[in-house]
Write a protein that holds these residues in place. Structure first.
Motif, PDB file in Angstrom:
ATOM      1  N   PHE A   1      13.913 -29.121 -27.583  1.00  6.42           N
ATOM      2  CA  PHE A   1      15.119 -28.596 -27.957  1.00  6.42           C
ATOM      3  C   PHE A   1      15.948 -27.902 -26.990  1.00  6.42           C
ATOM      4  N   SER A   2      14.968 -26.552 -26.841  1.00  5.33           N
ATOM      5  CA  SER A   2      15.521 -25.584 -26.185  1.00  5.33           C
ATOM      6  C   SER A   2      15.487 -25.787 -24.619  1.00  5.33           C
ATOM      7  N   THR A   3      14.914 -26.693 -24.068  1.00  7.18           N
ATOM      8  CA  THR A   3      14.749 -26.855 -22.878  1.00  7.18           C
ATOM      9  C   THR A   3      15.329 -28.256 -22.358  1.00  7.18           C
ATOM     10  N   ALA A   4      14.508 -29.401 -22.832  1.00  8.65           N
ATOM     11  CA  ALA A   4      15.064 -30.678 -22.249  1.00  8.65           C
ATOM     12  C   ALA A   4      16.382 -31.009 -22.831  1.00  8.65           C
ATOM     13  N   ILE A   5      16.808 -31.057 -24.105  1.00 13.82           N
ATOM     14  CA  ILE A   5      18.319 -31.343 -24.702  1.00 13.82           C
ATOM     15  C   ILE A   5      19.205 -30.325 -24.210  1.00 13.82           C
ATOM     16  N   ALA A   6      18.616 -29.087 -24.354  1.00 11.11           N
ATOM     17  CA  ALA A   6      19.520 -27.980 -23.766  1.00 11.11           C
ATOM     18  C   ALA A   6      20.011 -28.043 -22.306  1.00 11.11           C
ATOM     19  N   LEU A   7      19.189 -28.350 -21.714  1.00 10.61           N
ATOM     20  CA  LEU A   7      19.523 -28.724 -20.112  1.00 10.61           C
ATOM     21  C   LEU A   7      20.361 -29.642 -19.705  1.00 10.61           C
ATOM     22  N   ILE A   8      20.330 -30.639 -20.579  1.00  8.22           N
ATOM     23  CA  ILE A   8      21.076 -31.836 -20.559  1.00  8.22           C
ATOM     24  C   ILE A   8      22.643 -31.226 -20.610  1.00  8.22           C
ATOM     25  N   PHE A   9      22.895 -30.759 -21.928  1.00  5.87           N
ATOM     26  CA  PHE A   9      24.211 -29.828 -22.052  1.00  5.87           C
ATOM     27  C   PHE A   9      24.522 -29.059 -20.924  1.00  5.87           C
ATOM     28  N   MET A  10      23.686 -28.290 -20.400  1.00  5.50           N
ATOM     29  CA  MET A  10      23.917 -27.401 -19.415  1.00  5.50           C
ATOM     30  C   MET A  10      24.372 -28.043 -18.122  1.00  5.50           C
ATOM     31  N   ASN A  11      23.580 -29.141 -17.871  1.00  5.75           N
ATOM     32  CA  ASN A  11      24.070 -29.618 -16.383  1.00  5.75           C
ATOM     33  C   ASN A  11      25.520 -30.389 -16.792  1.00  5.75           C
ATOM     34  N   GLN A  12      25.903 -30.811 -17.824  1.00  2.00           N
ATOM     35  CA  GLN A  12      27.190 -31.523 -18.158  1.00  2.00           C
ATOM     36  C   GLN A  12      28.283 -30.519 -18.057  1.00  2.00           C
ATOM     37  N   LEU A  13      27.888 -29.081 -18.595  1.00  3.03           N
ATOM     38  CA  LEU A  13      28.845 -28.016 -18.604  1.00  3.03           C
ATOM     39  C   LEU A  13      29.159 -27.774 -17.095  1.00  3.03           C
ATOM     40  N   ILE A  14      28.037 -27.671 -16.319  1.00  2.56           N
ATOM     41  CA  ILE A  14      28.079 -27.186 -15.086  1.00  2.56           C
ATOM     42  C   ILE A  14      29.067 -28.080 -14.198  1.00  2.56           C
ATOM     43  N   LYS A  15      28.972 -29.433 -14.455  1.00  4.40           N
ATOM     44  CA  LYS A  15      29.775 -30.536 -13.852  1.00  4.40           C
ATOM     45  C   LYS A  15      31.143 -30.604 -14.238  1.00  4.40           C
ATOM     46  N   ASN A  16      31.411 -29.841 -15.554  1.00  3.57           N
ATOM     47  CA  ASN A  16      32.762 -29.838 -16.150  1.00  3.57           C
ATOM     48  C   ASN A  16      33.484 -28.687 -15.782  1.00  3.57           C
ATOM     49  N   ILE A  17      32.834 -27.499 -16.046  1.00  2.00           N
ATOM     50  CA  ILE A  17      33.361 -26.192 -15.853  1.00  2.00           C
ATOM     51  C   ILE A  17      33.124 -25.516 -14.795  1.00  2.00           C
ATOM     52  N   GLY A  18      32.121 -25.842 -13.878  1.00  2.00           N
ATOM     53  CA  GLY A  18      31.519 -24.982 -12.845  1.00  2.00           C
ATOM     54  C   GLY A  18      30.513 -24.213 -13.127  1.00  2.00           C
ATOM     55  N   PRO A  19      29.543 -23.661 -12.264  1.00  2.00           N
ATOM     56  CA  PRO A  19      28.404 -22.894 -12.639  1.00  2.00           C
ATOM     57  C   PRO A  19      28.552 -21.659 -12.911  1.00  2.00           C
ATOM     58  N   THR A  20      29.804 -20.976 -12.587  1.00  2.26           N
ATOM     59  CA  THR A  20      29.867 -19.326 -13.037  1.00  2.26           C
ATOM     60  C   THR A  20      30.458 -19.336 -14.464  1.00  2.26           C
ATOM     61  N   ARG A  21      31.225 -20.322 -15.062  1.00  2.00           N
ATOM     62  CA  ARG A  21      31.647 -20.317 -16.297  1.00  2.00           C
ATOM     63  C   ARG A  21      30.587 -20.848 -17.029  1.00  2.00           C
ATOM     64  N   ALA A  22      29.673 -21.842 -16.590  1.00  2.00           N
ATOM     65  CA  ALA A  22      28.645 -22.306 -17.703  1.00  2.00           C
ATOM     66  C   ALA A  22      27.516 -21.533 -17.655  1.00  2.00           C
ATOM     67  N   THR A  23      27.473 -20.512 -16.620  1.00  3.85           N
ATOM     68  CA  THR A  23      26.168 -19.682 -16.901  1.00  3.85           C
ATOM     69  C   THR A  23      26.741 -18.385 -17.521  1.00  3.85           C
ATOM     70  N   SER A  24      27.851 -18.423 -17.778  1.00  6.99           N
ATOM     71  CA  SER A  24      28.127 -16.912 -18.667  1.00  6.99           C
ATOM     72  C   SER A  24      28.008 -17.257 -20.150  1.00  6.99           C
ATOM     73  N   ILE A  25      27.137 -18.375 -20.403  1.00  3.77           N
ATOM     74  CA  ILE A  25      26.439 -18.544 -21.726  1.00  3.77           C
ATOM     75  C   ILE A  25      25.231 -17.733 -21.900  1.00  3.77           C
ATOM     76  N   THR A  26      24.861 -17.158 -20.689  1.00  3.63           N
ATOM     77  CA  THR A  26      23.866 -15.883 -21.126  1.00  3.63           C
ATOM     78  C   THR A  26      24.357 -14.539 -21.750  1.00  3.63           C
ATOM     79  N   LEU A  27      25.550 -14.491 -21.503  1.00  8.56           N
ATOM     80  CA  LEU A  27      26.356 -13.304 -22.259  1.00  8.56           C
ATOM     81  C   LEU A  27      26.445 -13.583 -23.722  1.00  8.56           C
ATOM     82  N   VAL A  28      26.423 -14.764 -24.435  1.00 11.10           N
ATOM     83  CA  VAL A  28      26.848 -15.301 -25.697  1.00 11.10           C
ATOM     84  C   VAL A  28      25.386 -15.229 -26.367  1.00 11.10           C
ATOM     85  N   ILE A  29      24.439 -15.529 -25.581  1.00 12.88           N
ATOM     86  CA  ILE A  29      23.120 -15.809 -26.277  1.00 12.88           C
ATOM     87  C   ILE A  29      22.604 -14.580 -27.366  1.00 12.88           C
TER      88      ILE A  29
END
Length: 300
Positions: A227-255
């Motif tokens: 859940f926290s790696t395989a499925i989560a990284l599918i979501f992350m790679n989708q976000l990177i493609k949709n909104i770009g790497p900088t905005r996608a990786t800003s998720i580390t601020l919310v965690i």
């Protein structure tokens, strides 16, 4: 950013925050290095199923395996190993602050090497977000945040963590700029399968053969892998493609916000004023860095 992307962003924040609970359960029995290796291996096994049942995913892996190998190394194998070493000497609060540097690093790499320009609002939001994380973790930072060996001996482990963050940032930019025509599932499958092959010898070496592992610890490592790696990284790679790497990786601020909530609900940890203030500051910074618009979200 669409409403759908925002839902994925929030869901992913929760899934990655839950990994702190899994770590709390599994690491004491497996050890940090064995736990990190098994996490990648179980994630790779899950993604192997996606490859076997879908020809498009197999084609994506075959055609782009070199780049996927780089993503697997930088976004999974390298960071997990480095964080496992760092976690032996640096507590979770400091690691959370260091992890929050990922969007800044990602933005620097994107603007320096790929000519992606960040708006002033994005830069301001990222800075505010990092300040919020510092407030959130201020007690850990300034009251024994580093191990008893002292600050000097803690610098190298903190350097490991920062190097891991560089890996996340590099992997995100490779995904965005070189794998934009590959599906998020294929990207995740290829990178995790290759990373799991690399981590297999580490798992054999670091596994605590002399110790009896409880069923709860096994469940934790399976859950963090699935859940926290395989499925989560599918979501992350989708976000990177949709909104770009900088905005996608800003998720580390919310965690850290979700981690505090889960700690309060599941582990009975304290929820104090500093946590509330830091969370509010983080949410403001994230809102700015994602360039959200309430009106557009309501219309979408």
């Amino acid at each position: 950013m669409s409403k759908r992307d925002l839902i994925i962003f929030i869901t992913l924040s929760f899934m990655w925050s839950l990994s702190f609970v899994f770590y709390r359960i599994g690491v004491p029995e497996f050890g940090s290095l064995a736990f990190a290796s098994l996490r990648v291996i179980f994630a790779g096994l899950v993604m192997l199923v996606f490859v076997m049942v879908n020809k498009k995913n197999r084609d994506g892996l075959r055609d782009h395996w070199q780049l996927l190998a780089l993503v697997g190394i930088f976004s999974a194998a390298l960071p997990f190993v480095l964080f496992s070493f760092s976690a032996q000497s640096v507590n979770a609060g400091v690691l959370a602050v260091l992890n929050a540097s990922v969007p800044m690093m990602s933005g620097f790499i994107a603007s320096t090497f790929f000519k992606d320009r960040l708006s002033k609002r994005q830069v301001l939001g990222l800075v505010i977000g990092v300040i919020g994380v510092a407030i959130l973790m201020s007690e850990s930072l300034f009251a024994g945040g580093v191990s008893e060996a002292g600050l000097a001996n803690g610098l190298l482990p903190m350097g490991y963590a920062l190097l891991a963050c560089v890996g996340y940032a590099v992997g995100a930019n490779i995904t965005r700029h070189y794998l934009y025509n590959v599906s998020p599932v294929a990207i995740t499958a290829g990178s995790l399968i290759i990373a799991s092959i690399l981590m297999l010898p580490v798992a054999f070496y670091a596994f605590p053969y002399e110790q009896s592992i409880s069923a709860k610890a096994w469940v934790s490592v399976v859950c963090i892998g699935v859940f926290s790696t395989a499925i989560a990284l599918i979501f992350m790679n989708q976000l990177i493609k949709n909104i770009g790497p900088t905005r996608a990786t800003s998720i580390t601020l919310v965690i850290p916000i979700f981690a505090i909530i889960l700690g309060y609900v599941l582990l009975g940890e304290a929820l104090d004023t500093r946590a509330i203030i830091g969370s509010v500051v983080i949410l403001i910074g994230t809102y700015l860095s994602l360039e959200l618009s309430v009106k557009k979200l309501l219309k979408s």
